[in-house]
Design an enzyme around this catalytic site. Structure first.
Site, PDB file in Angstrom:
ATOM      1  N   HIS A   1     -21.445  -5.637  -5.039  1.00 25.61           N
ATOM      2  CA  HIS A   1     -21.414  -6.296  -4.208  1.00 25.61           C
ATOM      3  C   HIS A   1     -20.730  -6.226  -2.782  1.00 25.61           C
ATOM      4  CE1 HIS A   1     -17.432  -7.130  -5.977  1.00 25.61           C
ATOM      5  NE2 HIS A   1     -17.017  -7.664  -4.959  1.00 25.61           N
TER       6      HIS A   1
ATOM      7  N   HIS B   1     -18.185  -2.941   3.190  1.00 24.02           N
ATOM      8  CA  HIS B   1     -18.363  -1.999   2.310  1.00 24.02           C
ATOM      9  C   HIS B   1     -18.743  -2.313   0.989  1.00 24.02           C
ATOM     10  CE1 HIS B   1     -14.148  -2.772   1.580  1.00 24.02           C
ATOM     11  NE2 HIS B   1     -14.351  -2.320   0.323  1.00 24.02           N
TER      12      HIS B   1
END
Length: 190
Positions: free
Chosen positions: A128, A37
């Protein structure tokens, strides 16, 4: 207590493709594909009343769906562990969603779990996707070699159509992330 974070899920095929790039080396532990995720906001441990307030406040976030693409890769080196990550292309829509989530969490009155580094200044949003965690024994040369091998990484964009409030449970075998509530984004107008 509930350990909470808000994130964008990554399509399973993309998660698999990114994980295939993780080096198979001693001390490198790839993330589970179903838990890949992009974190928008980490709240940490919250009591149930705070969790409900956050859940309700996030319902007020109003953003359009948008395309997002993986671009570049790197690593964060820490004393206890390092993280291999994939970045995303610059996206004003992602920045807007992040800011909207931050405002909603602040409006809920919930505070993120305190961190010594965060006491002095709020962290800058560095979107990120965590791909792997590495023990301190993994040499810098392995991390640098991996980063160099990922030069030019770019993947086809996917459409971000929702974000999720996750509840995380820590186990000796690793964290388990469960969707507490999903929030649909509006049509992108295209």
């Amino acid at each position: 207590m509930a350990r909470l974070f808000v994130a964008i899920e990554i399509p399973p095929a993309l998660a698999d493709a990114l994980l295939a790039r993780v080096p198979r080396a001693a001390g490198v532990r790839p993330a589970a594909a179903h838990q890949i995720h992009l974190t928008l906001h980490f709240l940490g441990e919250q009591d149930e009343m705070a969790a409900v307030r956050v859940e309700q406040a996030l319902g007020a976030v109003s953003c359009a769906s948008f395309p997002l693409a993986v671009q570049e890769a790197g690593y964060f080196r820490g004393r206890r562990a390092s993280v291999l990550w994939a970045g995303v292309a610059s996206s004003p829509a992602l920045d807007d969603l992040h800011a909207s989530v931050e405002r909603a969490v602040a409006a809920s009155g919930s505070e993120p779990e305190e961190n010594t580094a965060m006491r002095h200044s709020p962290p800058r949003f560095q979107p990120h996707i965590t791909l792997a965690r590495c023990t301190p024994a993994v040499p810098d040369a392995v991390l640098q070699s991996w980063r160099v091998s990922q030069t030019g990484l770019a993947c086809a964009p996917w459409l971000v159509e929702r974000f999720i409030l996750y509840q995380s449970h820590l186990h000796p075998s690793g964290a388990q992330h469960l969707c507490r509530r999903a929030y649909a984004l509006g049509a992108s107008g295209r």
